[in-house]
Design a protein around this motif. Structure first.
Motif, PDB file in Angstrom:
ATOM      1  N   PRO A 165       0.816  -1.226   0.000  1.00  0.00           N
ATOM      2  CA  PRO A 165       0.000   0.000   0.000  1.00  0.00           C
ATOM      3  C   PRO A 165       0.840   1.263   0.000  1.00  0.00           C
ATOM      4  O   PRO A 165       0.446   2.282  -0.575  1.00  0.00           O
ATOM      5  CB  PRO A 165      -0.816  -0.137   1.294  1.00  0.00           C
ATOM      6  CG  PRO A 165      -0.876  -1.595   1.565  1.00  0.00           C
ATOM      7  CD  PRO A 165       0.440  -2.145   1.090  1.00  0.00           C
ATOM      8  N   GLY A 166       2.011   1.199   0.645  1.00  0.00           N
ATOM      9  CA  GLY A 166       2.872   2.377   0.709  1.00  0.00           C
ATOM     10  C   GLY A 166       3.368   2.841  -0.641  1.00  0.00           C
ATOM     11  O   GLY A 166       3.744   4.010  -0.803  1.00  0.00           O
TER      12      GLY A 166
ATOM     13  N   VAL B 187       5.163   4.741   4.857  1.00  0.00           N
ATOM     14  CA  VAL B 187       6.007   3.568   5.050  1.00  0.00           C
ATOM     15  C   VAL B 187       5.554   2.839   6.307  1.00  0.00           C
ATOM     16  O   VAL B 187       5.525   3.417   7.399  1.00  0.00           O
ATOM     17  CB  VAL B 187       7.488   3.952   5.165  1.00  0.00           C
ATOM     18  CG1 VAL B 187       8.340   2.704   5.357  1.00  0.00           C
ATOM     19  CG2 VAL B 187       7.940   4.711   3.918  1.00  0.00           C
ATOM     20  N   ARG B 188       5.194   1.586   6.146  1.00  0.00           N
ATOM     21  CA  ARG B 188       4.642   0.796   7.244  1.00  0.00           C
ATOM     22  C   ARG B 188       5.737  -0.067   7.868  1.00  0.00           C
ATOM     23  O   ARG B 188       6.314  -0.917   7.191  1.00  0.00           O
ATOM     24  CB  ARG B 188       3.477  -0.046   6.740  1.00  0.00           C
ATOM     25  CG  ARG B 188       2.251   0.798   6.374  1.00  0.00           C
ATOM     26  CD  ARG B 188       1.319   0.087   5.417  1.00  0.00           C
ATOM     27  NE  ARG B 188       0.094   0.843   5.200  1.00  0.00           N
ATOM     28  CZ  ARG B 188      -0.027   1.850   4.337  1.00  0.00           C
ATOM     29  NH1 ARG B 188       1.022   2.240   3.624  1.00  0.00           N
ATOM     30  NH2 ARG B 188      -1.172   2.489   4.189  1.00  0.00           N
TER      31      ARG B 188
ATOM     32  N   ALA C 103       3.837   4.531   9.636  1.00  0.00           N
ATOM     33  CA  ALA C 103       2.837   3.808  10.429  1.00  0.00           C
ATOM     34  C   ALA C 103       3.564   2.651  11.098  1.00  0.00           C
ATOM     35  O   ALA C 103       4.134   1.801  10.413  1.00  0.00           O
ATOM     36  CB  ALA C 103       1.712   3.295   9.543  1.00  0.00           C
ATOM     37  N   LEU C 104       3.590   2.658  12.416  1.00  0.00           N
ATOM     38  CA  LEU C 104       4.278   1.609  13.177  1.00  0.00           C
ATOM     39  C   LEU C 104       3.235   0.716  13.839  1.00  0.00           C
ATOM     40  O   LEU C 104       2.434   1.179  14.651  1.00  0.00           O
ATOM     41  CB  LEU C 104       5.184   2.236  14.237  1.00  0.00           C
ATOM     42  CG  LEU C 104       5.853   1.280  15.238  1.00  0.00           C
ATOM     43  CD1 LEU C 104       6.748   0.277  14.524  1.00  0.00           C
ATOM     44  CD2 LEU C 104       6.641   2.061  16.284  1.00  0.00           C
TER      45      LEU C 104
ATOM     46  N   LEU D  48      13.489   3.611   5.005  1.00  0.00           N
ATOM     47  CA  LEU D  48      12.435   4.586   4.695  1.00  0.00           C
ATOM     48  C   LEU D  48      12.697   5.226   3.334  1.00  0.00           C
ATOM     49  O   LEU D  48      11.782   5.389   2.512  1.00  0.00           O
ATOM     50  CB  LEU D  48      12.369   5.659   5.775  1.00  0.00           C
ATOM     51  CG  LEU D  48      11.926   5.232   7.174  1.00  0.00           C
ATOM     52  CD1 LEU D  48      12.054   6.397   8.149  1.00  0.00           C
ATOM     53  CD2 LEU D  48      10.489   4.726   7.160  1.00  0.00           C
ATOM     54  N   ALA D  49      13.958   5.598   3.101  1.00  0.00           N
ATOM     55  CA  ALA D  49      14.316   6.224   1.833  1.00  0.00           C
ATOM     56  C   ALA D  49      14.138   5.245   0.674  1.00  0.00           C
ATOM     57  O   ALA D  49      13.624   5.608  -0.405  1.00  0.00           O
ATOM     58  CB  ALA D  49      15.756   6.726   1.886  1.00  0.00           C
ATOM     59  N   LEU D  50      14.550   3.992   0.882  1.00  0.00           N
ATOM     60  CA  LEU D  50      14.410   2.988  -0.172  1.00  0.00           C
ATOM     61  C   LEU D  50      12.947   2.750  -0.507  1.00  0.00           C
ATOM     62  O   LEU D  50      12.566   2.715  -1.693  1.00  0.00           O
ATOM     63  CB  LEU D  50      15.064   1.675   0.274  1.00  0.00           C
ATOM     64  CG  LEU D  50      14.945   0.506  -0.710  1.00  0.00           C
ATOM     65  CD1 LEU D  50      15.710   0.806  -1.995  1.00  0.00           C
ATOM     66  CD2 LEU D  50      15.461  -0.785  -0.081  1.00  0.00           C
ATOM     67  N   ALA D  51      12.120   2.584   0.527  1.00  0.00           N
ATOM     68  CA  ALA D  51      10.700   2.297   0.296  1.00  0.00           C
ATOM     69  C   ALA D  51      10.002   3.409  -0.471  1.00  0.00           C
ATOM     70  O   ALA D  51       9.035   3.158  -1.199  1.00  0.00           O
ATOM     71  CB  ALA D  51       9.997   2.064   1.631  1.00  0.00           C
TER      72      ALA D  51
END
Length: 372
Positions: A167-168, A174-175, A208-209, A322-325
């Motif tokens: 979904p991200g 980013v989940r 989202a954690l 986070l950057a990669l996603a």
């Protein structure tokens, strides 16, 4: 054959309990008559008898007629002393899940850990010890146990096919997912610290954690810390973050969170096997974890390994994920290739493989021909 299985508990959201449920189901499906003896059992499909102590098991007709008795061991429980009282004709198989060293638990649990390592000596009475991993086998040997033993990996119930997308990729959130007890040894405080550092360092990060935990086996102080973050962080960081604690979540919710998750973060200080890492890879999640015990081996080269206890490095690793996603090359091509490779690796732990090996091992132990 008649088979007795002994452990303290068989409850939901517990790796040893899930392994017991698998074992009992597979052996029963192979035509054996299997009964679990335990203090508590929450798996309705597992034939069991609830007991208070060894005196409830000793006179039991099924136990006395058993061809093999299987003990699961990962922490002290009085029923494990029954291994010295197994009927003379029965063989003894121990499944060893490792013991968390006391330096990774609170002082209140040190006495239990000491008793656990002392009780590990009971494995000397076994005909064979099946260890979840090579790491566990090394712990067994380092403790002076010379009983014939080998490695029998746990089964991992992963995704049926590689994950197609996250979904991200569409909404830019980013989940991050954590699965495990909220205890010191799982690095929950380190996780919260690292994610907070990422939010402070990158004002554009949207996170989202989700944390899945067995609250009955968690530290109340860490449960409170997670709930405090869930309350305070959305206000502090302008709604760029959400924190959700899923206590005692059903398997379907856990699998959905992994299927939707981008990064599985587990800064654990000790693992004998670590099923969640394989589950996460099966679901196409990137993995960030500390580099200790069995985590490098179980991750199979797919994890971003961080020096254990280095929170700054952990934050840096999470930030890199986070950057990669959020990158276009990852969404366009990188993710699909990674998810396919990770899924193939995860399925080397498919239940069918472990089932076959377990049934063969039990037959060999019962016949007195288990290999060293």
């Amino acid at each position: 054959m008649k088979i007795s299985v002994v452990h303290g508990i068989c409850v939901r959201n517990d790796a040893i309990s899930n392994a017991i449920a698998d074992n009992v189901g597979w052996l029963a499906g192979a035509g054996h008559e299997v009964v679990l003896f335990a203090y508590a059992c929450e798996h309705a499909g597992v034939p069991h008898r609830l007991v208070r102590d060894v005196t409830d098991i000793l006179p039991d007709a099924h136990f006395q007629a058993s061809d093999i008795v299987i003990f699961h061991f990962g922490i002290f429980y009085p029923l494990f002393d029954l291994i010295m009282l197994v009927p003379e004709r029965a063989r003894r198989l121990v499944v060893f899940h490792n013991i968390t060293p006391k330096r990774f638990v609170g002082a209140a649990h040190h006495a239990t850990i000491d008793k656990s390592f002392a009780q590990m000596g009971n494995t000397m009475f076994a005909d064979y010890v099946a260890c979840d991993s090579a790491s566990n086998l090394a712990v067994l040997r380092a403790s002076g146990v010379t009983t014939p033993a080998g490695v029998l990996p746990l089964a991992v119930h992963g995704q049926a096919q590689p994950c197609a997308a996250k979904p991200g990729h569409a909404d830019g959130i980013v989940r991050l997912v954590f699965i495990g007890r909220l205890v010191q040894s799982k690095g929950v405080a380190d996780l919260l610290d690292a994610v907070a550092r990422c939010l402070q360092a990158d004002s554009g990060a949207r996170i989202a954690l989700d944390l899945v935990a067995n609250l009955g086996f968690s530290d109340p102080a860490l449960v409170a810390a997670v709930r405090a973050a869930a309350d305070a962080w959305p206000r502090r960081y302008g709604g760029r973050v959400s924190v959700r604690l899923h206590g005692d979540a059903p398997d379907q919710l856990k699998q959905r969170l992994l299927a939707e998750g981008d990064v599985f973060v587990l800064p654990t200080y000790h693992e004998g096997f670590c099923v969640p890492i394989v589950e996460a890879l099966s679901a196409g999640c990137r993995v960030v974890c500390y580099d200790n015990s069995n985590t490098p081996a179980i991750a199979g080269g797919f994890a971003r390994l961080v020096p254990t206890g280095d929170i700054a490095a952990l934050a840096q690793a999470v930030g890199a994920e986070l950057a990669l996603a959020g990158s276009a090359p990852w969404r366009d091509d990188g993710f699909a290739a990674f998810a396919a490779r990770a899924w193939r690796y995860a399925h080397t732990f498919a239940p069918a493989r472990t089932r076959h090996r377990l049934i063969a091992l039990v037959a060999d132990v019962a016949a007195g021909v288990a290999a060293h």
